[in-house]
Enzyme design. Structure first.
Site, mmCIF file in Angstrom:
data_model
loop_
_atom_site.group_PDB
_atom_site.id
_atom_site.type_symbol
_atom_site.label_atom_id
_atom_site.label_comp_id
_atom_site.label_asym_id
_atom_site.label_seq_id
_atom_site.Cartn_x
_atom_site.Cartn_y
_atom_site.Cartn_z
ATOM 1 N N ASP A 83 0.862 -1.182 0.000
ATOM 2 C CA ASP A 83 0.000 0.000 0.000
ATOM 3 C C ASP A 83 0.900 1.233 0.000
ATOM 4 O O ASP A 83 2.129 1.124 0.001
ATOM 5 C CB ASP A 83 -0.978 -0.035 1.184
ATOM 6 C CG ASP A 83 -0.266 -0.020 2.523
ATOM 7 O OD1 ASP A 83 0.979 0.101 2.558
ATOM 8 O OD2 ASP A 83 -0.959 -0.139 3.547
ATOM 9 N N SER A 84 0.300 2.416 -0.001
ATOM 10 C CA SER A 84 1.091 3.640 -0.204
ATOM 11 C C SER A 84 1.526 4.286 1.097
ATOM 12 O O SER A 84 2.325 5.211 1.089
ATOM 13 C CB SER A 84 0.254 4.642 -0.980
ATOM 14 O OG SER A 84 -0.805 5.118 -0.164
ATOM 15 N N GLY A 85 0.992 3.825 2.208
ATOM 16 C CA GLY A 85 1.245 4.501 3.479
ATOM 17 C C GLY A 85 0.196 5.572 3.763
ATOM 18 O O GLY A 85 0.119 6.090 4.870
ATOM 19 N N GLY A 86 -0.612 5.900 2.758
ATOM 20 C CA GLY A 86 -1.625 6.956 2.924
ATOM 21 C C GLY A 86 -2.648 6.615 3.993
ATOM 22 O O GLY A 86 -3.060 7.478 4.779
ATOM 23 N N PHE A 87 -3.049 5.356 4.037
ATOM 24 C CA PHE A 87 -4.052 4.975 5.038
ATOM 25 C C PHE A 87 -3.545 5.194 6.454
ATOM 26 O O PHE A 87 -4.307 5.515 7.365
ATOM 27 C CB PHE A 87 -4.477 3.509 4.855
ATOM 28 C CG PHE A 87 -5.362 3.024 5.957
ATOM 29 C CD1 PHE A 87 -6.644 3.528 6.104
ATOM 30 C CD2 PHE A 87 -4.909 2.097 6.886
ATOM 31 C CE1 PHE A 87 -7.471 3.112 7.134
ATOM 32 C CE2 PHE A 87 -5.723 1.674 7.920
ATOM 33 C CZ PHE A 87 -7.010 2.176 8.048
ATOM 34 N N ASP B 221 -2.454 8.382 -1.548
ATOM 35 C CA ASP B 221 -3.786 8.992 -1.486
ATOM 36 C C ASP B 221 -4.103 9.438 -0.071
ATOM 37 O O ASP B 221 -3.414 9.070 0.881
ATOM 38 C CB ASP B 221 -4.862 7.987 -1.936
ATOM 39 C CG ASP B 221 -5.024 6.840 -0.948
ATOM 40 O OD1 ASP B 221 -3.990 6.384 -0.403
ATOM 41 O OD2 ASP B 221 -6.153 6.398 -0.713
ATOM 42 N N GLN C 267 -11.235 7.763 -4.748
ATOM 43 C CA GLN C 267 -11.726 8.248 -3.447
ATOM 44 C C GLN C 267 -13.104 8.891 -3.645
ATOM 45 O O GLN C 267 -13.772 8.619 -4.623
ATOM 46 C CB GLN C 267 -10.715 9.240 -2.847
ATOM 47 C CG GLN C 267 -9.415 8.585 -2.395
ATOM 48 C CD GLN C 267 -9.568 7.802 -1.097
ATOM 49 O OE1 GLN C 267 -10.604 7.852 -0.437
ATOM 50 N NE2 GLN C 267 -8.539 7.057 -0.720
ATOM 51 N N GLY D 188 -10.669 4.621 0.677
ATOM 52 C CA GLY D 188 -11.304 5.710 1.395
ATOM 53 C C GLY D 188 -12.477 5.278 2.218
ATOM 54 O O GLY D 188 -12.737 4.085 2.376
ATOM 55 N N ASP E 80 -7.784 -7.435 0.460
ATOM 56 C CA ASP E 80 -6.778 -7.702 1.492
ATOM 57 C C ASP E 80 -7.381 -7.308 2.827
ATOM 58 O O ASP E 80 -8.219 -6.412 2.889
ATOM 59 C CB ASP E 80 -5.510 -6.878 1.257
ATOM 60 C CG ASP E 80 -5.704 -5.435 1.674
ATOM 61 O OD1 ASP E 80 -5.423 -5.116 2.849
ATOM 62 O OD2 ASP E 80 -6.164 -4.619 0.851
ATOM 63 N N CYS F 226 -13.504 -29.240 7.352
ATOM 64 C CA CYS F 226 -12.360 -28.411 6.930
ATOM 65 C C CYS F 226 -11.135 -29.310 6.764
ATOM 66 O O CYS F 226 -10.872 -30.170 7.604
ATOM 67 C CB CYS F 226 -12.082 -27.321 7.961
ATOM 68 S SG CYS F 226 -10.663 -26.292 7.538
ATOM 69 N N CYS G 23 -7.967 -28.277 6.672
ATOM 70 C CA CYS G 23 -6.706 -27.688 7.139
ATOM 71 C C CYS G 23 -6.076 -28.569 8.222
ATOM 72 O O CYS G 23 -6.740 -29.389 8.851
ATOM 73 C CB CYS G 23 -6.920 -26.261 7.652
ATOM 74 S SG CYS G 23 -7.415 -26.124 9.372
ATOM 75 N N CYS H 44 -7.798 -28.444 11.777
ATOM 76 C CA CYS H 44 -9.052 -29.182 11.936
ATOM 77 C C CYS H 44 -8.853 -30.685 11.786
ATOM 78 O O CYS H 44 -9.581 -31.478 12.375
ATOM 79 C CB CYS H 44 -10.082 -28.680 10.936
ATOM 80 S SG CYS H 44 -10.579 -26.985 11.263
ATOM 81 N N HIS I 192 -5.942 -22.053 10.233
ATOM 82 C CA HIS I 192 -7.336 -22.356 9.907
ATOM 83 C C HIS I 192 -8.043 -21.155 9.281
ATOM 84 O O HIS I 192 -8.721 -21.290 8.262
ATOM 85 C CB HIS I 192 -8.116 -22.818 11.144
ATOM 86 C CG HIS I 192 -9.600 -22.833 10.872
ATOM 87 N ND1 HIS I 192 -10.220 -23.845 10.169
ATOM 88 C CD2 HIS I 192 -10.554 -21.901 11.123
ATOM 89 C CE1 HIS I 192 -11.503 -23.542 10.018
ATOM 90 N NE2 HIS I 192 -11.739 -22.379 10.582
#
Ligand SMILES: [Zn+2]
Length: 421
Positions: free
Chosen positions: A97-101, A180, A222, A249, A298, A344, A346, A349, A375
């Site tokens: 990501d850009s670091g903006g968040f 952003d 945005q 955003g 994500d 499941c 995995c 489980c 899991h």
């Protein structure tokens, strides 16, 4: 302005009547069959998981956080180690990501008491105002960029579109994001418009700052929860030579607002480029996002939930809470010898009982975090595989209906929500 050399998106099939689609993203480190969920490895590690575990789970790509890696261990250092892939021993695709968040989460978010998980929709009743004692803003935004204090040692830093792109080039992910400003859901129309226009100028600066054609650069739409702003933003961003798009955003004050934002946005993005929805990963949202044409997601949800003993199960599981989990710390699992989830596949489980997992969580044993994360990640990745199969066989709407109808019958569990935000 340059475009990525070895990056493409191939739409493979599209559903009639909505925007849902199957596709394939090609990157220099491999392909991603979409729609897909990308686990988050904030500090160049998906917490409690080795890259070998991730490969075993069929993870097709990861998202790492620029802000965190810039502060620790430093992007120049990561570059000296040969970039993120070699540094963390992961050979598959990576997005940063850009670091903006983080400007949002360190400044406005602290003031308004909203964060990305649990509290991003203030009207959903999941957030508690969490003002800092002094009320001091930890981040300041101007035309140049975002000035902020490190959450680790209080040192002062500034991120700009140019420095964000330079840092992301040093980290060397396959997909990077334009810088952003992510506005708070509590911001009004006027401020959101101002921030959106600034984001557009930053998008152009991000494109101009990029010098590495090995990386795909995504533009971010945005405009908060207003239709006219989203329409303006999608028009502006989609006309720029980005390799992909992200919807970011404030997605509004409740889930219905988020669906509207996607309806206003995604259909206007060109078909031949991938679309990412930032920071969203609850099961219902994955279905709603896929239906509205999102290709990748994500979220820290599966690993964060796992650390608080909240393990994901299908919504028809007895005892499931409103957010689709069983809280393994509950006393009802003390003598429960059944697996966490019966069908499941995995390792967790297949090998352990609910009673054993509860024991590990109650004793704060490290293995609990590993088995829980294993899991939860398997659960979401298997869900995405099921969704892709359903898209291929045109059964997506039936699958979505079955999951969402069952989820709407889940009981709110007061014990569950307190530790999830
Ligand atoms: Zn499992």
């Amino acid at each position: 302005m340059i475009r990525a050399r070895d990056f493409s998106f191939q739409p493979l099939a599209r559903l009639k009547g909505n925007q849902a689609r199957l596709g394939r993203i090609h990157t220099p480190h491999g392909d991603i069959e979409t729609p897909e969920f990308l686990p988050v490895g904030t500090l160049a590690t998906v917490k409690a998981m080795t890259p070998r575990d991730l490969e075993g789970l069929g993870v097709q790509g990861l998202l790492a956080n620029t802000y965190h890696l810039y502060l620790r261990p430093g992007s120049e250092r990561v570059k000296r180690f040969g970039g993120l892939h070699r540094f963390m021993g992961w050979t598959g695709p990576i997005m940063t990501d850009s670091g903006g968040f983080q400007a949002f989460s360190l400044g406005a978010a602290r003031e308004d008491g909203v964060g990305k998980i649990g509290g991003i929709f203030p009207n959903e009743g999941q957030s508690e105002p969490a003002r800092t004692k002094s009320g001091e803003k930890l981040a300041h935004i101007d035309e140049e960029g975002v000035s902020f204090r490190s959450h680790i040692d209080g040192s002062r830093h500034k991120l700009t579109p140019e420095s964000s792109i330079a840092i992301q080039q040093e980290l060397g992910a396959d997909m990077i994001l334009a810088f952003d400003e992510c506005t708070s859901p509590m911001a009004g129309y006027e401020y959101t418009e101002l921030a959106m226009e600034r984001t557009h100028r930053w998008a152009v600066r991000s494109l101009e700052a990029r010098t590495n054609a090995e990386q795909a650069l995504y533009g971010i739409v945005q405009g908060g929860e207003w239709e006219d702003l989203r329409a303006r933003s999608v028009r502006f961003i989609s006309e720029l030579p980005f390799d992909g798009f992200a919807v970011g955003g404030s997605l509004g004050k409740c889930k219905a607002d988020m669906h509207r934002v996607l309806d206003w946005t995604v259909p206007h993005l060109s078909d031949d480029r991938p679309r990412h929805l930032l920071g969203i990963g609850e099961v219902n949202d994955l279905f709603e996002g896929v239906e509205r044409g999102i290709d990748t997601f994500d979220c820290v949800l599966p690993t964060r939930f796992a650390r608080t003993a909240h393990l994901l199960v299908p919504p028809w599981t007895p005892g499931v809470g409103r957010r689709g989990t069983l809280n393994l710390r509950h006393a009802r699992y003390l003598d429960d010898q059944s697996p966490l989830m019966a069908d499941c596949h995995c390792y967790t489980c297949q090998s352990f009982s609910r009673g054993y997992l509860r024991h590990l969580y109650m004793c704060d044993e490290l293995l609990a975090y590993h088995l829980g994360s294993l899991h939860n990640l398997h659960f979401l990745l298997e869900l995405m595989r099921t969704i892709r199969r359903a898209l291929a066989s045109k059964n997506f709407s039936e699958l979505k209906q079955r999951w969402l109808e069952a989820a709407s019958g889940a009981e709110p569990d007061p014990e569950e929500d307190s530790s999830l935000s």
